[in-house]
Design an enzyme around this catalytic site. Structure first.
Site, PDB file in Angstrom:
ATOM      1  N   ASP A 156      -6.593  -6.560   4.323  1.00  0.00           N
ATOM      2  CA  ASP A 156      -5.612  -5.071   4.470  1.00  0.00           C
ATOM      3  C   ASP A 156      -5.866  -5.002   6.084  1.00  0.00           C
ATOM      4  O   ASP A 156      -7.090  -4.456   6.389  1.00  0.00           O
ATOM      5  CB  ASP A 156      -7.638  -3.922   3.677  1.00  0.00           C
ATOM      6  CG  ASP A 156      -5.805  -3.552   3.729  1.00  0.00           C
ATOM      7  OD1 ASP A 156      -5.226  -2.574   4.005  1.00  0.00           O
ATOM      8  OD2 ASP A 156      -6.653  -2.135   2.489  1.00  0.00           O
ATOM      9  N   HIS A 171      -1.669  -1.360  -3.937  1.00  0.00           N
ATOM     10  CA  HIS A 171      -2.539  -0.888  -3.547  1.00  0.00           C
ATOM     11  C   HIS A 171      -2.596   0.947  -3.224  1.00  0.00           C
ATOM     12  O   HIS A 171      -1.637   1.579  -2.568  1.00  0.00           O
ATOM     13  CB  HIS A 171      -2.789  -1.639  -2.058  1.00  0.00           C
ATOM     14  CG  HIS A 171      -3.993  -1.328  -1.132  1.00  0.00           C
ATOM     15  ND1 HIS A 171      -4.998  -2.106  -2.055  1.00  0.00           N
ATOM     16  CD2 HIS A 171      -4.129  -0.360  -0.315  1.00  0.00           C
ATOM     17  CE1 HIS A 171      -6.044  -2.415  -1.116  1.00  0.00           C
ATOM     18  NE2 HIS A 171      -5.362  -1.469   0.085  1.00  0.00           N
ATOM     19  N   SER A 200       0.160  -1.746  -0.098  1.00  0.00           N
ATOM     20  CA  SER A 200       0.004   0.033   0.359  1.00  0.00           C
ATOM     21  C   SER A 200       0.950   1.193  -0.286  1.00  0.00           C
ATOM     22  O   SER A 200       1.352   0.926   1.264  1.00  0.00           O
ATOM     23  CB  SER A 200      -0.422  -0.128   1.301  1.00  0.00           C
ATOM     24  OG  SER A 200      -1.837   1.255   1.332  1.00  0.00           O
ATOM     25  N   MET A 224      -8.549   7.990   0.743  1.00  0.00           N
ATOM     26  CA  MET A 224      -9.852   8.444   1.268  1.00  0.00           C
ATOM     27  C   MET A 224     -10.552   9.369   1.636  1.00  0.00           C
ATOM     28  O   MET A 224      -9.605  10.531   1.036  1.00  0.00           O
ATOM     29  CB  MET A 224      -9.164   8.579   2.942  1.00  0.00           C
ATOM     30  CG  MET A 224      -8.559   7.259   3.150  1.00  0.00           C
ATOM     31  SD  MET A 224      -7.530   6.570   4.203  1.00  0.00           S
ATOM     32  CE  MET A 224      -6.521   5.582   4.669  1.00  0.00           C
ATOM     33  N   ASP A 240      -4.288   3.741  -1.476  1.00  0.00           N
ATOM     34  CA  ASP A 240      -5.709   4.207  -0.490  1.00  0.00           C
ATOM     35  C   ASP A 240      -6.115   5.259  -0.347  1.00  0.00           C
ATOM     36  O   ASP A 240      -5.444   6.329  -0.742  1.00  0.00           O
ATOM     37  CB  ASP A 240      -5.763   3.666   1.109  1.00  0.00           C
ATOM     38  CG  ASP A 240      -5.239   2.243   1.421  1.00  0.00           C
ATOM     39  OD1 ASP A 240      -6.107   1.905   1.163  1.00  0.00           O
ATOM     40  OD2 ASP A 240      -3.812   2.587   2.054  1.00  0.00           O
ATOM     41  N   HIS A 259      -8.643   1.176  -3.872  1.00  0.00           N
ATOM     42  CA  HIS A 259      -9.744   0.774  -2.434  1.00  0.00           C
ATOM     43  C   HIS A 259      -9.929   1.846  -2.115  1.00  0.00           C
ATOM     44  O   HIS A 259      -9.299   3.028  -1.671  1.00  0.00           O
ATOM     45  CB  HIS A 259      -8.548   0.401  -1.261  1.00  0.00           C
ATOM     46  CG  HIS A 259      -8.804   0.087  -0.026  1.00  0.00           C
ATOM     47  ND1 HIS A 259      -8.970   0.245   1.041  1.00  0.00           N
ATOM     48  CD2 HIS A 259     -10.353   0.008  -0.044  1.00  0.00           C
ATOM     49  CE1 HIS A 259      -9.250  -0.405   1.762  1.00  0.00           C
ATOM     50  NE2 HIS A 259     -10.831  -0.082   1.711  1.00  0.00           N
ATOM     51  N   MET A 297     -11.347  -5.808   5.453  1.00  0.00           N
ATOM     52  CA  MET A 297     -10.368  -4.563   6.465  1.00  0.00           C
ATOM     53  C   MET A 297     -10.418  -5.253   7.519  1.00  0.00           C
ATOM     54  O   MET A 297     -11.419  -6.364   8.608  1.00  0.00           O
ATOM     55  CB  MET A 297     -11.409  -3.397   7.065  1.00  0.00           C
ATOM     56  CG  MET A 297     -11.279  -2.752   5.357  1.00  0.00           C
ATOM     57  SD  MET A 297     -10.727  -2.379   4.409  1.00  0.00           S
ATOM     58  CE  MET A 297      -9.207  -1.638   5.898  1.00  0.00           C
ATOM     59  N   MET A 310     -11.920   4.548  -0.095  1.00  0.00           N
ATOM     60  CA  MET A 310     -12.968   4.714   1.427  1.00  0.00           C
ATOM     61  C   MET A 310     -13.431   6.068   1.142  1.00  0.00           C
ATOM     62  O   MET A 310     -12.926   7.022   1.726  1.00  0.00           O
ATOM     63  CB  MET A 310     -11.938   4.570   1.984  1.00  0.00           C
ATOM     64  CG  MET A 310     -11.431   3.316   2.477  1.00  0.00           C
ATOM     65  SD  MET A 310      -9.454   3.370   3.095  1.00  0.00           S
ATOM     66  CE  MET A 310      -8.359   3.731   1.990  1.00  0.00           C
TER      67      MET A 310
HETATM   68  C1  DX5 Z   1      -6.279   1.574   6.242  1.00  0.00           C
HETATM   69  C2  DX5 Z   1      -5.165   0.737   4.192  1.00  0.00           C
HETATM   70  C3  DX5 Z   1      -4.436   0.363   4.402  1.00  0.00           C
HETATM   71  C4  DX5 Z   1      -3.237   0.525   5.366  1.00  0.00           C
HETATM   72  C5  DX5 Z   1      -2.977  -0.589   5.372  1.00  0.00           C
HETATM   73  O1  DX5 Z   1      -7.142   2.619   5.986  1.00  0.00           O
HETATM   74  O2  DX5 Z   1      -6.821   0.972   3.634  1.00  0.00           O
HETATM   75  O3  DX5 Z   1      -4.689  -0.050   3.287  1.00  0.00           O
HETATM   76  O4  DX5 Z   1      -2.086   1.303   4.517  1.00  0.00           O
HETATM   77  O5  DX5 Z   1      -1.608  -0.203   6.260  1.00  0.00           O
HETATM   78  P1  DX5 Z   1      -0.938  -1.398   7.052  1.00  0.00           P
HETATM   79  O6  DX5 Z   1      -0.295  -2.808   6.678  1.00  0.00           O
HETATM   80  O7  DX5 Z   1       0.470  -0.122   7.577  1.00  0.00           O
HETATM   81  O8  DX5 Z   1      -2.060  -1.494   8.572  1.00  0.00           O
HETATM   82 ZN    ZN Z   2      -6.666  -0.307   1.821  1.00  0.00          ZN
END
Ligand code: DX5
Ligand code: ZN
Length: 216
Positions: A174, A32, A7, A36, A34, A65, A136, A67
């Site tokens: 994840d 990956h 990620s 947000m 993320d 991903h 998750m 969010m």
């Molecule tokens: C959390 C994200 C993850 C995050 C994981 O909201 O969706 O993808 O980057 O990070 P680690 O592996 O450090 O828990």
């Molecule tokens: Zn993620």
């Protein structure tokens, strides 16, 4: 074989192209991303512009991903920017079937994501239409959080559902995935492991990826 999806949330954003090349050379399978929005989750990260900027720097699938609230509004933009897999949260999609098909119409692979407390039954009637289910193992919003063991039985449930229906879907986990937790996920039936701090947070990414694989 288990795939690893570093990620970029834990990468150095001032040199993202080089960071992605580093994990690709180190043996990553997906990248990956993320996304947000500060509404669905209490953090703001990146949008389609960054997906577009990193696209030329890797031949690996970009696993995006989302969010975010109202993902339908942004799915075509993420696809145009170069996303290969687009995953949406069940909790953010009142018309999940429609959203999954919107993703597929763009040509991307479609994923659905469940927060730690959301029951697997929420995807029972859409699992036939998806390419990936993401479970998750932390509450989404931040990297570096602790793995929630209570999610493990959900991984097995989804794997059983997929096998019963003869579906060859990716089951991804994840959050908090590191050498101490990766095997539990794979043993429960996950075949894609997202890893933020346990890969990009390490100085030697090749070794970090190898360590994760060895732990399985
Ligand atoms: C959390 C994200 C993850 C995050 C994981 O909201 O969706 O993808 O980057 O990070 P680690 O592996 O450090 O828990
Ligand atoms: Zn993620």
């Amino acid at each position: 074989m288990t795939k690893i999806a570093p990620s970029i949330l834990a990468a150095d954003f001032s040199k993202l192209g080089a960071e992605i090349a580093d994990v690709e050379q180190g043996g990553a399978d997906y990248i990956h991303v993320d996304v947000m929005d500060g509404h669905f989750v209490p953090n703001i990260t990146i949008g389609p512009l960054i997906v577009e900027a990193v696209r030329p720097h890797t031949s690996l699938p970009l696993d995006v991903h989302l969010m975010i609230e109202n993902p339908d509004q942004y799915i075509p933009q993420f696809r145009d920017a170069g996303a290969d897999i687009i995953s949406v949260h069940v909790e953010a999609c009142p018309h999940l079937h429609r959203t999954v098909h919107l993703i597929k119409e763009t040509g991307a692979k479609a994923g659905v994501v469940l927060n730690p407390h959301t029951p697997v039954s929420m995807i029972e009637h859409v699992i036939n239409d998806v390419d990936l289910v993401l479970l998750m193992t932390v509450n989404p919003g931040f990297g570096g959080q602790s793995f929630i063991d209570a999610v493990l039985p959900k991984i097995s449930r989804v794997r059983q559902m997929a096998e019963k229906l003869g579906l060859e879907i990716d089951i991804e986990v994840d959050g908090g995935v590191k050498t101490a937790t990766a095997k539990k996920c794979a043993d429960a039936g996950a075949n894609v492991l997202v890893a933020g701090s346990s890969v990009f947070g390490q100085a030697d990414r090749k070794k970090a990826l190898e360590d994760l694989r060895t732990s399985l």
